[in-house]
Design an enzyme around this catalytic site. Structure first.
Site, PDB file in Angstrom:
ATOM      1  N   ASP A  29       0.848  -1.191   0.000  1.00  0.00           N
ATOM      2  CA  ASP A  29       0.000   0.000   0.000  1.00  0.00           C
ATOM      3  C   ASP A  29       0.887   1.246   0.000  1.00  0.00           C
ATOM      4  OD1 ASP A  29      -3.227   0.491   0.922  1.00  0.00           O
ATOM      5  OD2 ASP A  29      -1.838   2.186   1.114  1.00  0.00           O
ATOM      6  N   ASN A  86     -12.860  -3.329   2.531  1.00  0.00           N
ATOM      7  CA  ASN A  86     -13.787  -2.203   2.668  1.00  0.00           C
ATOM      8  C   ASN A  86     -14.758  -2.245   1.492  1.00  0.00           C
ATOM      9  OD1 ASN A  86     -12.486  -1.162   4.992  1.00  0.00           O
ATOM     10  ND2 ASN A  86     -10.947  -0.152   3.701  1.00  0.00           N
ATOM     11  N   VAL A  95     -10.975   2.957  -3.656  1.00  0.00           N
ATOM     12  CA  VAL A  95     -10.634   2.449  -4.984  1.00  0.00           C
ATOM     13  C   VAL A  95     -11.640   1.346  -5.314  1.00  0.00           C
ATOM     14  CG1 VAL A  95      -8.889   1.343  -6.412  1.00  0.00           C
ATOM     15  CG2 VAL A  95      -8.179   2.984  -4.649  1.00  0.00           C
ATOM     16  N   HIS A  99     -10.375  -5.344  -3.472  1.00  0.00           N
ATOM     17  CA  HIS A  99      -9.047  -5.658  -2.942  1.00  0.00           C
ATOM     18  C   HIS A  99      -9.162  -6.021  -1.478  1.00  0.00           C
ATOM     19  CE1 HIS A  99      -9.848  -1.345  -2.524  1.00  0.00           C
ATOM     20  NE2 HIS A  99      -9.152  -1.391  -1.396  1.00  0.00           N
TER      21      HIS A  99
HETATM   22  P1  AMP Z   1      -9.718   1.293   0.177  1.00  0.00           P
HETATM   23  O1  AMP Z   1      -9.794   2.582   0.948  1.00  0.00           O
HETATM   24  O2  AMP Z   1     -10.135   0.079   0.960  1.00  0.00           O
HETATM   25  O3  AMP Z   1     -10.410   1.393  -1.161  1.00  0.00           O
HETATM   26  O4  AMP Z   1      -8.190   1.046  -0.089  1.00  0.00           O
HETATM   27  C1  AMP Z   1      -7.496   1.663  -1.136  1.00  0.00           C
HETATM   28  C2  AMP Z   1      -6.045   1.608  -0.753  1.00  0.00           C
HETATM   29  O5  AMP Z   1      -5.294   1.806  -1.913  1.00  0.00           O
HETATM   30  C3  AMP Z   1      -5.622   2.686   0.255  1.00  0.00           C
HETATM   31  O6  AMP Z   1      -5.089   2.061   1.405  1.00  0.00           O
HETATM   32  C4  AMP Z   1      -4.584   3.494  -0.518  1.00  0.00           C
HETATM   33  O7  AMP Z   1      -3.526   3.924   0.296  1.00  0.00           O
HETATM   34  C5  AMP Z   1      -4.122   2.487  -1.561  1.00  0.00           C
HETATM   35  N1  AMP Z   1      -3.587   3.070  -2.790  1.00  0.00           N
HETATM   36  C6  AMP Z   1      -4.124   4.053  -3.550  1.00  0.00           C
HETATM   37  N2  AMP Z   1      -3.346   4.297  -4.621  1.00  0.00           N
HETATM   38  C7  AMP Z   1      -2.304   3.432  -4.539  1.00  0.00           C
HETATM   39  C8  AMP Z   1      -1.153   3.177  -5.350  1.00  0.00           C
HETATM   40  N3  AMP Z   1      -0.905   3.880  -6.467  1.00  0.00           N
HETATM   41  N4  AMP Z   1      -0.288   2.219  -4.953  1.00  0.00           N
HETATM   42  C9  AMP Z   1      -0.526   1.500  -3.835  1.00  0.00           C
HETATM   43  N5  AMP Z   1      -1.583   1.687  -3.035  1.00  0.00           N
HETATM   44  C10 AMP Z   1      -2.460   2.633  -3.376  1.00  0.00           C
END
Ligand code: AMP
Length: 113
Positions: A29, A86, A95, A99
């Protein structure tokens, strides 16, 4: 809708990849919430867990087994780790490509925020 994870899967954006097979990609992350914070992402673009169906049964099981193996590889399996999916904005999903977060390496409180 196109997401940042689709771009990472296609190698159009950089990421620290820790595991890949035909079905899933796992990478660190970008904003880690624990010493170990890995995202395990199916290559199939399922937006949320709500959008998964019976035909994704094997894929979802595989995702969990990959998470388990990564926990062992990162040496957090014995102390303990947490897997989080989530689902939708009320739960903090930002996102919209399914995941699983693997969090470990520090004590994790319960209930989560
Ligand atoms: P969520 O809030 O459950 O949708 O998790 C999305 C996660 O993606 C968050 O913990 C972000 O920090 C992570 N994230 C967003 N962009 C990137 C990226 N380019 N590379 C790695 N992690 C990312």
């Amino acid at each position: 809708m196109e997401t940042v994870f689709a771009k990472i899967i296609r190698r159009e954006l950089p990421a620290t990849i820790v595991y890949e097979d035909e079905h899933v990609l796992a990478f660190r992350d970008i904003a880690p919430q624990a010493p170990v914070h890995i995202l395990i992402v199916p290559k199939k673009p399922i937006a949320t867990l709500n959008d998964a169906s019976e035909e994704d049964c094997w894929l979802l099981g595989h995702l969990l087994l990959v998470a388990k193996r990564l926990a062992q590889q990162e040496q957090v399996a014995d102390d303990g780790y947490r897997l989080v999916i989530n689902t939708n904005s009320g739960a903090g999903q930002t996102v919209f490509h399914l995941h699983c977060h693997l969090l470990g390496g520090r004590p994790l409180q319960w209930p989560p925020g």
